[in-house]
Design an enzyme around this catalytic site. Structure first.
Site, mmCIF file in Angstrom:
data_model
loop_
_atom_site.group_PDB
_atom_site.id
_atom_site.type_symbol
_atom_site.label_atom_id
_atom_site.label_comp_id
_atom_site.label_asym_id
_atom_site.label_seq_id
_atom_site.Cartn_x
_atom_site.Cartn_y
_atom_site.Cartn_z
ATOM 1 N N ASP A 63 -17.905 -60.686 -65.674
ATOM 2 C CA ASP A 63 -17.240 -60.450 -66.953
ATOM 3 C C ASP A 63 -17.216 -61.703 -67.830
ATOM 4 O OD1 ASP A 63 -16.760 -58.003 -65.877
ATOM 5 O OD2 ASP A 63 -14.661 -58.386 -65.405
HETATM 6 N N1 LIG Z 1 -8.298 -65.283 -63.459
HETATM 7 C C1 LIG Z 1 -7.329 -64.404 -63.373
HETATM 8 O O1 LIG Z 1 -6.175 -64.746 -63.374
HETATM 9 C C2 LIG Z 1 -7.638 -62.954 -63.220
HETATM 10 C C3 LIG Z 1 -6.710 -62.128 -62.602
HETATM 11 C C4 LIG Z 1 -7.017 -60.796 -62.457
HETATM 12 C C5 LIG Z 1 -8.216 -60.315 -62.952
HETATM 13 N N2 LIG Z 1 -9.091 -61.118 -63.568
HETATM 14 C C6 LIG Z 1 -10.360 -60.616 -64.069
HETATM 15 O O2 LIG Z 1 -11.397 -60.900 -63.160
HETATM 16 C C7 LIG Z 1 -12.613 -61.090 -63.852
HETATM 17 C C8 LIG Z 1 -13.162 -62.441 -63.475
HETATM 18 O O3 LIG Z 1 -14.508 -62.525 -63.849
HETATM 19 P P1 LIG Z 1 -15.589 -63.146 -62.882
HETATM 20 O O4 LIG Z 1 -16.799 -63.313 -63.710
HETATM 21 O O5 LIG Z 1 -15.049 -64.327 -62.206
HETATM 22 O O6 LIG Z 1 -15.823 -62.091 -61.737
HETATM 23 P P2 LIG Z 1 -16.234 -60.567 -61.889
HETATM 24 O O7 LIG Z 1 -16.515 -60.229 -63.277
HETATM 25 O O8 LIG Z 1 -15.214 -59.800 -61.147
HETATM 26 O O9 LIG Z 1 -17.622 -60.478 -61.132
HETATM 27 C C9 LIG Z 1 -17.766 -60.849 -59.811
HETATM 28 C C10 LIG Z 1 -19.211 -60.647 -59.446
HETATM 29 O O10 LIG Z 1 -19.470 -61.316 -58.247
HETATM 30 C C11 LIG Z 1 -20.410 -60.584 -57.489
HETATM 31 N N3 LIG Z 1 -20.141 -60.875 -56.071
HETATM 32 C C12 LIG Z 1 -19.145 -60.429 -55.296
HETATM 33 N N4 LIG Z 1 -19.255 -60.931 -54.059
HETATM 34 C C13 LIG Z 1 -20.354 -61.708 -54.043
HETATM 35 C C14 LIG Z 1 -20.996 -62.478 -53.032
HETATM 36 N N5 LIG Z 1 -20.518 -62.563 -51.771
HETATM 37 N N6 LIG Z 1 -22.127 -63.159 -53.364
HETATM 38 C C15 LIG Z 1 -22.632 -63.071 -54.620
HETATM 39 N N7 LIG Z 1 -22.055 -62.343 -55.598
HETATM 40 C C16 LIG Z 1 -20.921 -61.666 -55.314
HETATM 41 C C17 LIG Z 1 -20.199 -59.135 -57.849
HETATM 42 O O11 LIG Z 1 -21.462 -58.488 -57.991
HETATM 43 P P3 LIG Z 1 -22.129 -57.797 -56.729
HETATM 44 O O12 LIG Z 1 -21.136 -56.818 -56.219
HETATM 45 O O13 LIG Z 1 -23.385 -57.224 -57.268
HETATM 46 O O14 LIG Z 1 -22.402 -58.887 -55.773
HETATM 47 C C18 LIG Z 1 -19.529 -59.193 -59.228
HETATM 48 O O15 LIG Z 1 -20.379 -58.765 -60.241
HETATM 49 C C19 LIG Z 1 -12.289 -60.981 -65.320
HETATM 50 O O16 LIG Z 1 -12.566 -59.695 -65.762
HETATM 51 C C20 LIG Z 1 -10.797 -61.233 -65.352
HETATM 52 O O17 LIG Z 1 -10.158 -60.636 -66.415
HETATM 53 C C21 LIG Z 1 -8.842 -62.469 -63.664
#
Ligand SMILES: NC(=O)c1ccc[n+]([C@@H]2O[C@H](COP(=O)([O-])OP(=O)(O)OC[C@H]3O[C@@H](n4cnc5c(N)ncnc54)[C@H](OP(=O)(O)O)[C@@H]3O)[C@@H](O)[C@H]2O)c1
Ligand SMILES: NC(=O)c1ccc[n+]([C@@H]2O[C@H](COP(=O)([O-])OP(=O)(O)OC[C@H]3O[C@@H](n4cnc5c(N)ncnc54)[C@H](OP(=O)(O)O)[C@@H]3O)[C@@H](O)[C@H]2O)c1
Ligand SMILES: NC(=O)c1ccc[n+]([C@@H]2O[C@H](COP(=O)([O-])OP(=O)(O)OC[C@H]3O[C@@H](n4cnc5c(N)ncnc54)[C@H](O)[C@@H]3O)[C@@H](O)[C@H]2O)c1
Ligand SMILES: NC(=O)c1ccc[n+]([C@@H]2O[C@H](COP(=O)([O-])OP(=O)(O)OC[C@H]3O[C@@H](n4cnc5c(N)ncnc54)[C@H](O)[C@@H]3O)[C@@H](O)[C@H]2O)c1
Lengths: 373, 462, 93, 373, 462, 93
Positions: free
Chosen positions: B390
């Site tokens: 994201d």
């Molecule tokens: N920071 C905060 O406080 C917080 C709290 C709650 C929610 N959020 C939300 O979380 C999101 C964070 O974004 P982000 O970019 O960090 O993560 P993300 O958008 O959740 O994406 C994580 C990606 O990592 C891949 N992944 C998972 N396990 C993996 C592994 N072992 N090896 C390689 N790839 C792996 C997944 O794809 P695959 O499955 O294809 O591997 C997934 O597309 C935001 O939408 C944010 O709003 C953040």
């Protein structure tokens, strides 16, 4: 008979002996008595001592029949006088500041062993209570500072902006300083450290801290690992060089001690005044007067510009369970080391390197080189 | 005498071998170049001394050629070097062509006897053919690189088909030539295949995009080596054979390596018209997700000067922080500038990435906030997105219909190359499709992030 | 027999060429290309020898042209490569 | 005019606005007033506000002229009545428990924005004060527990024996829970964690904690990431399964909340009784009654068997500097997000996804779906 | 026909090249061996078909030799393989010698004409000389390896000097032979240098210790290749030349590599008499510290079932905890049981190692206290001491005069193999000499601990 | 000329030999040695050709001996190498 007394100072939370050690000692063939309530503040109830094989005495009177007496803080002169002649009394004694106490022990014909004087050899490390306590004190210093600080330690890049990591400056990288570095690093702080002994700087780096290097000229330590006292010029140089780091730090922990001397004053008021409001200083040398100008032993003061100076002299007392555990292990290791399996007694071999270092009085006289009148 | 010449040739062959070997490593490259130049000098001197020739011509030729070469090499701007190399290469090809031709003329005129005329005719064909293709191909490459594309003919519709037909025709003419080398038929065949080969060089190179020219030049370089070797067979000269063949083989390997470093296969470069397409259209298609192997990613990383890691929740899941830190350190040792771009909401709790990177002892100095890193993103060679999704979704900036439109993101899509490390097609927390993964400059590396990064580290360790 | 031996030599040289280049750092790709291109100017020897054939003015002209071109390739090639590498050294050091 | 009021509750240590945000807002073209002393407890002196471009008002009376009012804790009903009509009032409002306050706001024709109700979308995360505060509270919970524990967190193998790492059990892996896990892990504890949302367990593992998996049947959360309430049977199952882990833990931190409902009671007295003397429980859900039987909000009690239960409801207040920083950034981000560059006002577009979620009253009526009578 | 033969030779040369190349990598080694065998088969068949020879002899020879080879190869115990290789190698050398001799006899008898008799004589000399040295040298190696040392003559006092003199004499005889090859003088010279060369083979190999025999065999193998090549020159046969030379060169490189793996130089192996000293005494002397390369350490670790890491202050200084953890994980994946033995006083503060290992996320379950780990130490295959010194000093247990006598230590010296990772000869905190490093089962891996461990990780990744 | 070419071949083969062996894992040292030792049994070709010279019984005997020995070297060498490598495979799998 070995007797472990409950501490009389109400601020003391530690116990000289814990059930685990009791068990070990009884297995050696030693009769162990402990004073009731000895472990109350460190979460060791009397029953557990009983289960471990100790006799729980209701008051401290049993001490006068004991062959070996264990306690943490130094005894009273009167108390010493009542002990059995020839009894071995092991505790902290603060011998550099308590000549009278030494004389009293000699007069009572007690063999007084000072925990402070245990030599810092690899072999004696298992009995080295100074180290084992300083280690926990280093941890406790950081925790207690963290709970008083208005900031958090780690860096956090959050949706609501970046919180930058707290800056921590540790002066004196001995046992306590190292553990303080380790704990602050664990919590995510940016840690800088300084010591007069160059090898200590390397040790700080081995824990991931930044070492502040100040060229002070010759500053080698003793062969026991203790630092030598600096000349006044060297001290001035050090203060100057570390002033800026201090002023920018959110937390300063000073641990600088010089064995057998008053700790040097390393942070003067002018530096404290430059620090930010909300900053914290923990002066771990407070007992001997402190490394920081304005420290008051066992008090927490806040300066006009909002800097909190913690002068707690019993930091390890904040984690009494574990502090008692390691202290008691030190006692246990010492007794075990010198235990005469046959005679079931403590073998007082005054030629032994370790005992030569830490037995202060014996057979009615002060026997330690350094304290002979 | 002959023995001496040939011994000298052996020596110069050895010098070439050392030269090429040393050119392959940064420390010794310059010395290697000198050594191989020494090899040529030796060969030329020996040949001159040995052959009782007309010195006037030779001296004139050497001076003329040497002078031109010297001036060109000295006056060219640094940026003009690649096209100059292309030009030189074309000259080399042309020279081989001419040597072949001259030999054919002698043979045709019957002045030079040959042990086995068919064999000689065959090698003449090869020398002339390869020489021609190299010559005109190099000229096209030169024109493309120096921006003189206006001079080039347009790419025909069925170019590939035409090229195939032309190639077959040449082959046929070649066979005819070999069998009728001694008579008029042979001569006709010669003229025709020469002409067609020249055209083929143009047609073959023309559709390839300017960006791929370095690979083409490397390949043509390999060809010019082969042409020299063929010329060597024509005049039965072993130093030509050895030097030409060395260049041919090492040039070919180099071509393959260069393709790998660009994430392409040789076939793709030659026939894919990929470089040309981007050059001409520039438009952006939805496209597909292009995966790449760890090894190929290594070649790209190896030459990167500026690398940014963008960790996300996937790094946390994979517990890859330790290897990531190690890769960062290796890249730094390799001379690259390394930073970690932390998006404020990366992970699942505020400061999630900080906890992990602190645990792995990544120095605080390398952590960059989103805004700082976005400012330099266009100068970044490679952005490595480690399980983030994201927080690098360009829809947040581009697509007003996206639920996260308006959220600032880390603009990795502005980096030259993006490697996206994911296990598969999984979406992020918000469940959205990420158009980043479909971009031209993005390559997916599938697999657990920790395994992938460990693989990259291993590649560097080799 | 001689041609066979030449073929033998050709084969060995090809293998050697493959083995020589294994892992080249990418910043050396262009110099390496350019440097080995200069080596392929070894046709200069062929051109010299071609001039020998007193086979008429046409052959002479072809030979002469070949000589000039090959010389450009050799001289220019080595000099350019050297310049590239010199630059590279400076950047590194 | 934007007015940031000093908190009236004496226990509150945070400031709604800090100088950095003041600067940002004035650059947007907003006139910022702050009440004198607003940052006194979080180390932001009045002068710094002035330097940043704010007017420092001596008392809170200016609030009644302001177009936008910022504060942290919920206002009094009387206070709301005095505000300018049409003013925007942003603060925590506790809307599920304060229907009267809502009605008062509506009556006063104030636009009341509740920080609690900001939707948990990726886009709104920058204004999400609940998260930003919970995050710091998670850190503070561990630090305050550490300073109360008689043990240390990390494992240490020392000459005086091995100190085993403390066992920490975290119930509820939301924002606060995650940060608590991270902090406890940093300090070297053995951390186990439980949540009803299965994805939260994976998140705990991504921080190196052990996830306790209990099969409770269907337990999915809302699309906002909040957990749904469990059925009584599920709750019973959970308590049973986690009881043993609790009893063996040195520190239990509970953070389980169910959005808009009373927090579930997850640790009953019988489990507390099984815990070792000296253990600590931090109940971060204390405000709504607590996850632990026996918790008293804002008090620290010690049970008969020596377990300390901390019911602090303002844990983030222990690190006021950083808590104020992120909270203020949340305010700032929200105002910036909805700022009308031309008109220099807060653009109240009630169709906006975010505002639809958090504006409770507007134009004299309660407008939020959930609280309409 | 001739062309066909030679083309076949080219093919078999190519097969050899591939064969050697493939033998160099574990995945392809077996196939490579087959391919090179195919090369020989091809060469033999072609030669047989081409030469109109007396088949009886040849068939008999082939059967006899093939049978003996087959039986020997099939019946040998696994442990006996190295000496068998030495024996085979000797046979190969002897064969080259004989070919050279036979050719000399023909030449002497005037039946075979040679283009340049001096050259031929020279290569005959080389073939015979190298063949002889290879033959007797290999026999000595064989005797040493199979423990039949009684059969060998004693090492003379001034062995090196004698060898030098003998070498010079042979050279002189060789020169004489080249110039007088066609007359009796040449024959005398031939007989003498043959004899001396045979003696030289014995004398040269005899002083070298049994432990260094593999290196010697590799060198002799290289020699037998050269002998074959020389024989090839004698009979003007290109496949002999190529194959022999390939073996000669690759064998030489292999020799160098093997020396490197033993941390020795070739000169040291050949003239140092090092291996002999340790080999013959066998007793446990204070001895010296034996270093080992990362690569060789890898081979040991790769097959270890039970590995214990013993970290000390050096690990902290090197900040090696992250890579150590990684190596641990790799070893576990590899099927080994891995534990970390933490001595109470390791490092410079209580719990120093715990801090670091926790940072690197080593699971608490893998940390073992001293007493627990000492109990299982004798079953441990490899103990890896990472910058620890005092805490693994056996003097604390053995030597009552040691200042740390009585301190409990981690008894790594009871493990089957100990790898001690240190930067150099530095002492620990207590400044004592550590006898562990001198033990039979200890190997030092010098260098920064982090670099060393990273190297090991890289080896596993390959 | 032919000898010169042979020398050329020799030189190239030497370089090729050097380049071929670069990083050999040490468990392959012995098999590699043994395998290339078998290749050096190529003298078998020399031995066969030596038998051709009808230069008297002595030469014949020498040739025959050479043939037998070379064959032992070749056959034995390949078989032993193969056995080593087979063992190696098993351990790996
Ligand atoms: N920071 C905060 O406080 C917080 C709290 C709650 C929610 N959020 C939300 O979380 C999101 C964070 O974004 P982000 O970019 O960090 O993560 P993300 O958008 O959740 O994406 C994580 C990606 O990592 C891949 N992944 C998972 N396990 C993996 C592994 N072992 N090896 C390689 N790839 C792996 C997944 O794809 P695959 O499955 O294809 O591997 C997934 O597309 C935001 O939408 C944010 O709003 C953040
Ligand atoms: N635990 C405590 O509380 C404490 C406190 C104070 C003192 N001590 C004492 O410290 C000692 C601890 O023993 P130890 O075995 O841990 O350490 P040690 O005996 O001090 O030995 C450390 C070894 O690490 C090597 N080394 C240093 N840097 C290295 C690097 N970058 N890479 C690889 N090797 C490196 C050094 O050898 P090279 O120089 O050759 O590399 C040295 O021999 C005991 O004597 C103990 O009494 C302990
Ligand atoms: N042999 C052993 O096994 C063993 C056991 C325990 C401690 N030690 C070693 O002994 C050393 C000291 O131990 P300690 O912690 O008890 O020392 P300490 O408490 O006496 O002093 C604390 C530190 O303050 C430093 N210091 C003194 N003057 C200073 C100044 N002006 N400025 C800055 N720093 C100053 C000292 O160098 C020391 O590092 C440590 O290096 C420790 O490793 C060794
Ligand atoms: N979209 C975003 O960017 C965004 C922003 C903030 C938070 N979130 C997500 O929202 C979720 C919840 O956040 P929060 O911390 O404010 O939640 P919360 O404070 O409402 O609850 C805390 C935790 O308690 C758990 N819980 C409820 N009942 C339980 C029970 N019976 N037993 C055990 N645990 C129980 C919940 O699942 C939750 O994880 C988190 O997963 C977080 O990642 C998302």
């Amino acid at each position: 008979i070995l007797f472990a007394a409950k501490e009389t100072d109400p601020r003391e939370t530690r116990a000289a002996l814990i059930p685990d050690t009791v068990k070990k000692l009884t297995e050696l063939g030693c009769e162990v008595h402990v004073e009731s309530g000895i472990g109350a503040k460190s979460d060791f109830p009397d029953e557990v001592y009983k289960e471990a094989g100790a006799k729980v005495a209701l008051d401290a009177s049993g001490v006068n029949e004991a062959d070996i007496v264990l306690r943490i803080r130094k005894p009273t002169e009167a108390g010493l006088g009542k002990l059995k002649k020839g009894a071995i009394h092991i505790s902290f004694l603060d011998p550099f500041n308590e000549p009278d106490l030494l004389r009293a022990a000699a007069a009572a014909e007690v063999t007084a062993i000072s925990l402070e004087m245990i030599p810092r050899t690899t072999l004696a490390q298992k009995m080295d209570a100074l180290s084992s306590q300083a280690n926990l004190a280093g941890y406790a210093a950081v925790i207690s500072a963290a709970s008083r600080m208005n900031k958090i330690f780690p860096m956090m890049m959050t949706p609501a902006g970046t919180i930058s990591p707290s800056k921590v400056f540790i002066i004196g990288i001995g046992v306590a300083g190292l553990q303080a570095i380790a704990t602050a690093k664990r919590l995510g702080a940016r840690v800088t450290a300084f010591d007069v002994r160059p090898e200590a700087l390397e040790q700080a780096e081995s824990l991931g801290a930044k070492a502040l290097r100040i060229d002070l000229g010759e500053t080698s330590g003793t062969d026991q690992g203790y630092a030598k006292e600096l000349t006044p010029e060297q001290l001035e140089k050090q203060r100057l060089a570390q002033g800026k780091v201090c002023a920018q730090s959110d937390l300063v922990i000073t641990t600088a001690k010089v064995f057998g001397r008053k700790p040097p004053v390393l942070v003067k008021s002018d530096v404290v005044e430059q620090m930010q409001p909300g900053s914290v200083i923990v002066d771990m040398a407070a007992e001997g007067g402190g490394n920081v100008e304005g420290t008051i032993a066992d008090q927490e003061i806040t300066t006009e510009n909002g800097v909190c100076i913690i002068g707690d002299t019993n930091l390890e007392g904040a984690v009494p369970t574990h502090a008692s555990q390691v202290l008691s292990a030190n006692f246990g290791n010492m007794i075990e080391h010198f235990w005469d399996e046959e005679a079931k007694t403590f073998k007082l071999d005054l030629e032994d390197e370790i005992l030569k270092g830490c037995v202060l009085t014996h057979g009615g006289a002060i026997v330690h080189e350094r304290f002979k009148d | 005498m002959d023995t001496l010449i040939n011994l000298s040739y052996i020596v110069s062959a050895i010098l070439f071998i050392f030269g090429i070997k040393m050119l392959g490593s940064a420390d010794t490259a310059r010395r290697g170049n000198l050594i191989s130049a020494g090899g040529i000098l030796l060969a030329v001197v020996v040949t001159l001394v040995a052959a009782g020739l007309d010195y006037r011509f030779i001296a004139a030729g050497l001076f003329l050629g040497g002078g031109i070469g010297f001036v060109l090499a000295k006056r060219v701007q640094m940026t003009g070097m690649p096209e100059l190399v292309a030009l030189f290469n074309g000259f080399g090809g042309l020279a081989s062509l001419l040597v072949g031709w001259a030999e054919y003329q002698s043979l045709f005129a019957g002045t030079s006897a040959s042990e086995s005329p068919k064999f000689t005719a065959a090698v003449i064909f090869i020398a002339v053919f390869i020489g021609s293709v190299t010559f005109t191909g190099s000229l096209v490459a030169f024109a493309k690189l120096s921006g003189k594309t206006k001079l080039l003919p347009p790419v025909l519709g069925a170019q590939k088909l035409i090229n195939l037909v032309l190639g077959l025709v040449t082959l046929g003419l070649g066979v005819a030539f070999v069998f009728f080398a001694n008579n008029g038929l042979g001569y006709t065949a010669f003229v025709f295949f020469l002409a067609i080969a020249l055209v083929l060089g143009v047609f073959g190179t023309n559709p390839i995009g300017g960006g791929d020219m370095p690979v083409v030049i490397a390949l043509l370089n390999s060809c010019s080596g082969l042409a020299a070797a063929a010329a060597g067979f024509v005049i039965v000269n072993n130093v030509l054979i050895v030097a030409g063949c060395l260049v041919g083989a090492s040039g070919f390997i180099l071509t393959i390596i260069m393709c790998k470093a660009m994430n392409r296969s040789l076939a793709n470069v030659l026939f894919g018209s990929f470089g040309a397409a981007t050059g001409s259209t520039g438009a952006e298609v939805e496209g597909e997700m292009k995966a790449v192997s760890v090894q190929d990613a290594y070649y790209v990383l190896e030459s990167a000067q500026n690398v940014v890691f963008v960790p996300g929740y996937g790094m946390a899941v994979a517990q890859a922080q330790h290897v990531v830190k190690e890769l960062g350190a290796i890249l730094e040792d390799n001379g690259a500038e390394v930073a970690f771009a932390i998006h404020p909401v990366a992970g699942r709790m505020p400061g999630h990435m900080n906890v992990l990177l602190a645990e792995a002892d990544v120095p605080y100095e390398q952590l960059r906030e989103m805004d700082d890193v976005n400012a330099i993103m266009p100068t970044v060679d490679v952005a490595i997105v480690i399980g983030a999704n994201d927080v690098v979704n360009p829809s947040a900036a581009d697509d007003p219909t996206s639920p996260i439109y308006g959220m600032p993101i880390i603009n990795v899509h502005e980096a030259k190359t993006v490697f996206a490390l994911k296990r598969g097609q999984g979406a992020g927390f918000s469940g959205l499709v990420n158009t980043l993964f479909f971009r031209e400059n993005t390559r997916m590396i599938y697999g657990d992030a920790k395994a992938t990064i460990s693989g990259l580290v291993a590649e560097f360790d080799n | 027999m001689e041609l066979i031996l030449l073929l033998f030599i050709f084969t060995l040289a090809a293998f050697l060429g493959f083995e020589l280049i294994s892992k080249v750092p990418s910043q050396l790709h262009t110099p390496l290309m350019s440097g080995s291109n200069a080596i392929s100017g070894i046709t200069i020897v062929g051109a010299i020898l071609a001039l020998k054939f007193e086979a008429g003015i046409f052959v002479q002209i072809l030979g002469f042209l070949a000589l000039v071109l090959a010389t450009i390739n050799v001289v220019g090639g080595y000099l350019v490569t050297d310049r590239m590498l010199a630059m590279f050294k400076k950047k590194g050091g």
